[in-house]
Design an enzyme around this catalytic site. Structure first.
Site: not given
Ligand code: AMP
Length: 397
Positions: A7, A14, A92, A181, A212-213, A242, A284, A332, A334, A336, A385
């Protein structure tokens, strides 16, 4: 069968090496700051120690691929003894325009299409192509497969993907909604049908990829009928940095008021907006929650705006599909954050969506988080992914 998944981002690479007999990860890692000051690499082999943030010489993506190969073959941190053990490489690739609705084995035509789409994916497509060409040079004879982020969304009908701008711009420049995505939406919607025990030929699924996205897709009988990202990933939901949907006139207004070019304003909308821009705290969601708990009103506002936009988009897709069987949360946030999921679902109570509060406290695994009597199944499906790319690659070779 061993499949290497690459990727390539604009300055990162990655990788994961899969043993497809049992879909286990033999090694994974990341090369960062490629072509920048102080590039570094981390490598994690299964069952033994690797290395983290090692300073390396990495002027370009080809050098990065070379370092990945060296790490995989290394006597101490390596996991294979010869690159001929790798049966194929899955890449990817961000953008295929309207050319491909599925993954393809790379040949000269595929490379031409990736090149033709440089304008549509200026940060990613060039890096993706360099990654492919590096593998061709360093692993001659090993097939490369391109797995496109846009491919899954190519089944959208015209009414969903057209923009209401002069038609000639679509004809001349292919300006339309593409969606991104795709590998995640494809993987999660399929898992949702399987895990949620839905009828594959009679199912309406909404996938909320909230990281994040962030993007949402509406999937009828396994096929995407709408998605929230557009010509670029800027459209749709509010994201980490964004802005998502805004009145396009805002661009001109900021440009005039601040004396900035369109490119500069777009950079602000991509990198300095979203929940980070509104809150002034962070992109975050964990930082937002902390700040919000400490009384930071803008952090709370950013979270509320984000959730409101997700709920409105889900509501719109329920109308677009004339119903919904299942809503699946992934990525991330969704996967957690039970509070975020509950906040979205609270807008959908009128539909008979009911969450099981105890299940919704859990995180990071496949689970049903709705109650038995909920009218709509709500699931958490961790996205993967890399594994999805490895499976697509295996299927094609
Ligand atoms: P991703 O882009 O899928 O890696 O998601 C990253 C985002 O997921 C981070 O910026 C966090 O805001 C959110 N995230 C990850 N872990 C947690 C968690 N345990 N609780 C709340 N938000 C989380």
């Amino acid at each position: 069968m061993k499949i290497l998944v690459l990727n390539c981002g604009s300055s990162s690479l990655k990788y994961q090496l899969f043993d497809m007999e049992n879909e286990s990860v033999l090694a994974k890692g990341i090369c960062e700051k490629i072509g920048l000051d102080a590039p570094q690499m981390s490598h994690t082999p299964a069952g033994k120690d690797g290395f983290k943030d090692k300073k390396v010489v990495m002027p370009d993506h080809k050098a990065a691929v070379q370092l990945v190969i060296e790490a995989l073959l290394d006597k101490e941190v390596g996991v294979i003894s010869d690159m001929s053990e790798v049966d194929a490489v899955g890449h990817r690739v961000l953008h295929a325009g309207m050319h491909y609705s599925a993954s393809v084995v790379v040949n000269d035509d595929v490379k031409r299409v990736i090149r033709e789409c440089f304008d549509l994916g200026p940060l990613h497509n060039p890096a993706n192509l360099i990654g492919i060409e590096a593998c061709e040079a360093l692993m001659p004879g090993t097939p490369n497969v391109a797995v496109f982020d846009t491919a899954f969304h190519q089944t959208m009908p015209e009414k969903a993907y057209m923009y209401a701008i002069p038609y000639e711009y679509f004809k001349k420049y292919d300006i339309r909604k593409y969606g991104f995505h795709g590998t995640s939406h494809s993987y999660v919607s399929k898992r949702a049908i399987d895990f949620g025990k839905l009828d594959p030929n009679n199912s309406k699924v909404i996938v909320c990829h909230l990281g994040n996205g962030a993007s949402i897709s509406a999937v009828v009988n396994g096929k995407c009928v709408d998605t929230s990202m557009g010509l670029t990933p800027l459209e749709g939901l509010i994201m980490g940095t964004r802005c998502g949907d805004i009145d396009p006139a805002v661009v001109q207004y900021i440009a005039n008021k601040e004396g900035k070019s369109v490119d500069e304003v777009l950079n602000i909308l991509n990198k300095k907006s979203g929940v980070a821009g509104v809150s002034g705290v962070s992109s975050d969601f964990r930082d937002l929650e902390k700040a919000s708990n400490e009384g930071n009103e803008r952090a709370k506002l950013a979270f509320d705006m984000f959730i409101y936009k997700v709920a409105k988009t889900v509501g719109g897709y329920i109308a677009a599909m004339n119903g919904v069987d299942c809503i699946a949360f992934t990525a991330g946030l969704g996967e957690n954050d039970g509070k975020a999921r509950a906040a979205v679902c609270s807008y959908l109570e009128f539909l008979g969506v009911k969450l099981d509060d105890e299940m919704n406290k859990l995180r990071g695994k496949e689970m049903v988080i709705s109650t038995e009597d909920s009218k709509v199944k709500v699931l958490v499906i961790p996205t993967n992914e890399e594994l999805a790319i490895a499976r697509e690659t295996l299927a094609l070779i």
